[in-house]
Structures are given as C-alpha cells and as structure tokens.
Design a protein around this motif. Structure first.
Motif, PDB file in Angstrom:
ATOM      1  N   ASP A 126       5.086  -1.072   9.132  1.00  0.00           N
ATOM      2  CA  ASP A 126       4.905  -2.343   8.441  1.00  0.00           C
ATOM      3  C   ASP A 126       5.516  -2.198   7.050  1.00  0.00           C
ATOM      4  O   ASP A 126       5.245  -1.204   6.352  1.00  0.00           O
ATOM      5  N   ALA A 127       6.313  -3.155   6.654  1.00  0.00           N
ATOM      6  CA  ALA A 127       6.990  -3.068   5.358  1.00  0.00           C
ATOM      7  C   ALA A 127       6.005  -3.035   4.199  1.00  0.00           C
ATOM      8  O   ALA A 127       6.357  -2.670   3.078  1.00  0.00           O
ATOM      9  N   ARG A 143      11.019   3.088   1.389  1.00  0.00           N
ATOM     10  CA  ARG A 143       9.549   3.149   1.488  1.00  0.00           C
ATOM     11  C   ARG A 143       8.914   3.747   0.237  1.00  0.00           C
ATOM     12  O   ARG A 143       7.687   3.698   0.090  1.00  0.00           O
ATOM     13  N   ILE A 144       9.715   4.328  -0.624  1.00  0.00           N
ATOM     14  CA  ILE A 144       9.137   4.890  -1.853  1.00  0.00           C
ATOM     15  C   ILE A 144       8.724   3.733  -2.762  1.00  0.00           C
ATOM     16  O   ILE A 144       9.564   2.958  -3.238  1.00  0.00           O
ATOM     17  N   LEU A 145       7.424   3.609  -2.998  1.00  0.00           N
ATOM     18  CA  LEU A 145       6.900   2.504  -3.799  1.00  0.00           C
ATOM     19  C   LEU A 145       6.495   2.952  -5.195  1.00  0.00           C
ATOM     20  O   LEU A 145       6.266   2.113  -6.068  1.00  0.00           O
ATOM     21  N   CYS A 146       6.393   4.240  -5.389  1.00  0.00           N
ATOM     22  CA  CYS A 146       5.885   4.747  -6.666  1.00  0.00           C
ATOM     23  C   CYS A 146       6.366   6.186  -6.844  1.00  0.00           C
ATOM     24  O   CYS A 146       6.371   6.954  -5.883  1.00  0.00           O
ATOM     25  N   LEU A 155       0.850  -1.193   0.000  1.00  0.00           N
ATOM     26  CA  LEU A 155       0.000   0.000   0.000  1.00  0.00           C
ATOM     27  C   LEU A 155       0.885   1.243   0.000  1.00  0.00           C
ATOM     28  O   LEU A 155       1.791   1.365   0.827  1.00  0.00           O
ATOM     29  N   ALA A 156       0.612   2.163  -0.914  1.00  0.00           N
ATOM     30  CA  ALA A 156       1.445   3.354  -1.047  1.00  0.00           C
ATOM     31  C   ALA A 156       0.634   4.600  -0.727  1.00  0.00           C
ATOM     32  O   ALA A 156      -0.255   4.993  -1.481  1.00  0.00           O
ATOM     33  N   ALA A 213       3.434   6.251   7.652  1.00  0.00           N
ATOM     34  CA  ALA A 213       3.963   4.928   7.300  1.00  0.00           C
ATOM     35  C   ALA A 213       4.892   4.406   8.394  1.00  0.00           C
ATOM     36  O   ALA A 213       4.807   3.241   8.793  1.00  0.00           O
ATOM     37  N   GLU A 214       5.749   5.267   8.916  1.00  0.00           N
ATOM     38  CA  GLU A 214       6.676   4.834   9.985  1.00  0.00           C
ATOM     39  C   GLU A 214       5.920   4.376  11.212  1.00  0.00           C
ATOM     40  O   GLU A 214       6.283   3.388  11.851  1.00  0.00           O
TER      41      GLU A 214
END
Lengths: 270, 270
Positions: free
Chosen positions: B166-167, B194-197, B135-136, B161-162
C-alpha cells in the motif's frame, strides 16, 4: 531428539584457572570445555593440551583468533602473526575449531574493514590447513560492530565462508549474536555442515556495556531450544557451549555459576 | 549535490517545550521539526499544529506510533486505539509521516510478535488513508528488539511494507539503526520512494543502556554522508532529522546541543 553435550566456555567462569576448570568439569561430568587463550598462557598450549586430554576432556573450540582489522599494514601483519600462533594453540589442544572474532570497524570504512577480514582469513588459511585446524567465523551482534566485529549477521558470515570456498572455513552460531535476525532459520539451514560451533547465552536488558551484558541461559527472551533444533536439523551434532560474558555473573561464585549453567542447560535444550 | 534541509527531532532537546522548540527553530533558521507526541499534549494536536504552521515550520514526521505487540488481545486493541489517535495527531500537524516503532518481543516468540506488528499496521491503515497520513515503519537496531522493535533491519521493513503493498506504508532510514547492515546500500535502493523519513545520529561506545546511548552526529563511526548519498540516490528529497537519544546530550544545555547539531549537520551532509 538427541540431547547435545554441554561444553563449558571458560569466559563464563573467568576467575578460574585452567586447573580449576578441569577439576570442575571432571567433578560435574562436563565432557567438553572451550578455553580462552589467556587461560593457557601460564602453561603454554602444549602442556595445557596434555592436561585437558589426560583429564579425558574434549575441546569444542579455542577462543579466539581474528581481530584482523587495523589502521595500518603493520597492525594487520601483527594480527596475522597472532592468528598463526592461535592456530598452533588450537592444534595443540585438538580443538574443534578456532573461533574468529573478526575485528571492529576501522575509521568509518565498513566495507574496507570487511575486506581486511577476508584478507586476514585468506592469509592464515594455508597454515590452518597444515595444522589441521578449522576456522570458524563468528558473526557478532550488530551492537559490537565498533568494538569487535564488522561481520554482523549469520548471512554475512555464510557469504564470507562460501566465497572463500574452503572446507576449512565455517561459521559459529551464537544465540546472543544472531537471534534477532528474521533470516535466522534460513541462514542456519544455509550454513548446514559449515556450522563448526554453537554457543548459548540469553538476551537480557538493559545493556550495560555492549561486551558484557549477556544473560544466563533461561533468563532472557531467546528461544534457545528453537535455535538448537535448527542447528541440529542443519546437521550439527557437536557439543553446545555456554558462553556468558556478564559483569553480573562474573561477580558470583563460580560454583554457583556452573551449577546454574548445568541446571538450565537441561531445561533449555529439550 | 543538493544539501537536504535539517529537521530538529524534539527528543534531541527533550527538556524544551513546544513553544521553546519553535522559538529556537525560528531564531536559527531551521525549517522543519519532528515532534514527539508528549510535547503536544499540554496543547492538544490541533492547537500545536496551528502554532507550528503559523511559525512557518514544516513537520517532517510525528513520533511515534506503533508498539503493536502485547501479551493479550486487550493490550493489542489498546495499541490500535492509541495508533488511531496518533494518526489523528499526525493529520492535525500535516506531518510528513507517522513513525512506527513497531513493538518489542512478547514472550520468546519473535515470529508471533512480528505477526502482531503486521496485524496492527493493517488494522490502522484504513484510518490512516482517510486521514491522509502515511505510516513509516522504522527498523530499530537489533539491540532494541526486546524493548522496542522486532523489526530489526531495513530489509525486514522493506519486506513488510512491500507485502502490505500500500502506498500509504513506507519506511524510515535512521543511520543509528541500520548502518551495520552489509545489505544497507541494496536495501536503501530497494526502498526507493518508500523512504518517508531519514534520521541521523552517530554510533559511539560503550552502550550505557540500549535506548539512550546515541552519539552526536560526527562523533562516532558511521559514514553519515554515505547514507545520505544513498537515500538521495534512491529518490528521497525531504528534510533530514537529527534525532539523538542520549543521556549525555540530554544533560547539556539545549542551546549548546542545537548549535552543535547545526554545525555538524553542515559538515556531515556535504
């Protein structure tokens, strides 16, 4: 809770002359106004200051100085000259502060543009001291970064003011510009006595042009009372301006606009 | 410097069907797409996933989940159900992540609205794990706080997010939404893996409606190359989406839009 005094920022009723603004304020018991400079031009700042003072009105702030960013050195120098005259005008009005709308981005260089802002403030600060005028850095909403201000959050304005480290440089808290910020309460506390000016308008959508889509207080989704409580706790006891840049409200009769402002102010600030 | 792969976010050419998007991508050598869910609906996610995969294309992200804020419990529960289905769709597409546009303000309660976002993410996280979907959290530009997202800065998304810790929960860096932020470089570094997109569009004014005034990459005042350099240094090596929500570009022929995107992408990313 002490109810703050309402100050009428003249852009809210920008079709009125200074004479008409003063007449409205006297008739309705508004103790403070915050004029934009173009309103003073027909008379000159000295004569305008006399009129306002003879009418028994205070000037919460003068709008506006700043716009320090420019492509070249000549443009930046012209901005400094412009600010020196704005400082003189603020002194002539005995204004609570001169509001600085710091200037939009030049090229694609945010950090360079921010340096121009700092340099500009530092260049005019000695003159502000001599004139007894405090400079209030206004963070604008991040949607105005291209047009008006590369200073986009209260935290950034606080850091700028702190790092200049001069009691003559403070900040503006304008609800419209800062309400979205998760750090707002902390930054209002941090600003403390550096808060020189508090302004209100409300957030309504859609945004039809980033510069003139503000909402009448009470019409939008900002918790204005909470912001005023926070600024009061931080020590701000001055007048609170209502400053609504709005194509929609500019199209309405000024009488109606001022009546609405005063009615809403009562319910928003308690 | 490694040049990132370009991913075509389908909202950029929203008049095209999924079949047409795939055909365009294959013909032009675009290796990734990022579909919006409404594009999948005629086929269903499973069939759409088969088509995309058989065409040899990757899915950088699925747009979108989120919108967790709602006036009442029933509304929030409906949002959670909606997100569970979005997670299933992302799994069917083998999407790099599901982008979360978290939801606008409810009432005048920013902090309560932010809690709803956190609660919503935590409610769907177990299902995301089972489905193997990350999830981003996408911070949106603060001008979209009323319409779309009370999460308004990368710092805020990072903290969220922190704290979920959760990864399976990361963040989106979209140039349009975050470029104004004085803390941007620091927050991109902080986001790290943590950057997913990563998404690109440019900032142009005036804003004619806060949701659909984005500029073609290269037409505005964002230093896109600097943002891509920062995300690369933070460790992001995935495809970079071009996502332009623009009434102006939606009115142009999709062929022209895609040609312009690809041409500009080359010059923006180097």
């Amino acid at each position: 809770v002490t109810v703050p005094a309402c100050s009428l920022n003249t852009i809210t009723v920008r079709s009125l002359t200074l004479h008409e603004v003063i007449e409205q304020a006297q008739r309705r018991g508004i103790a403070f106004i915050a004029p934009w400079r173009d309103l003073l031009e027909p008379l000159g700042a000295a004569e305008a200051g006399r009129m306002i003072s003879e009418a028994g009105l205070g000037v919460s702030s003068l709008l506006r100085g700043g716009l320090f960013t420019a492509e070249d050195r000549a443009g930046r120098q012209a901005a400094i000259e412009h600010n020196l005259r704005a400082i003189d005008a603020a002194a002539a009005l005995d204004a609570g502060c001169l509001v600085l709308v710091c200037g939009g981005i030049v090229g694609r260089d945010i950090s360079g543009s921010r340096s121009m802002v700092r340099d500009g403030i530092e260049a005019v600060l000695p003159h502000a001291h001599e004139a007894g005028v405090r400079l209030a850095v206004e963070p604008l909403h991040p949607m105005m970064i291209a047009d008006r201000s590369v200073i986009t959050s209260l935290g950034e304005a606080n850091s700028l003011a702190e790092s200049i480290g001069d009691a003559g440089v403070g900040v503006v808290v304008d609800s419209y510009n800062v309400w979205w910020d998760v750090a707002l309460d902390d930054e209002i506390r941090r600003a403390g006595r550096r808060i020189l000016c508090v302004q209100l308008s409300d957030w309504v959508t859609p945004i039809e042009g980033e510069l003139s889509s503000r909402g009448m207080i009470g019409d939008g989704c900002i918790d204005l009372a909470a912001i005023l409580e926070a600024t009061a706790e931080a020590g701000y006891v001055g007048p609170v301006e209502v400053e609504i840049l709005s194509d929609e409200w500019w199209a309405r009769p000024p009488d109606l606009v001022i009546e609405t402002v005063l009615e809403r102010f009562e319910s928003c600030v308690r």
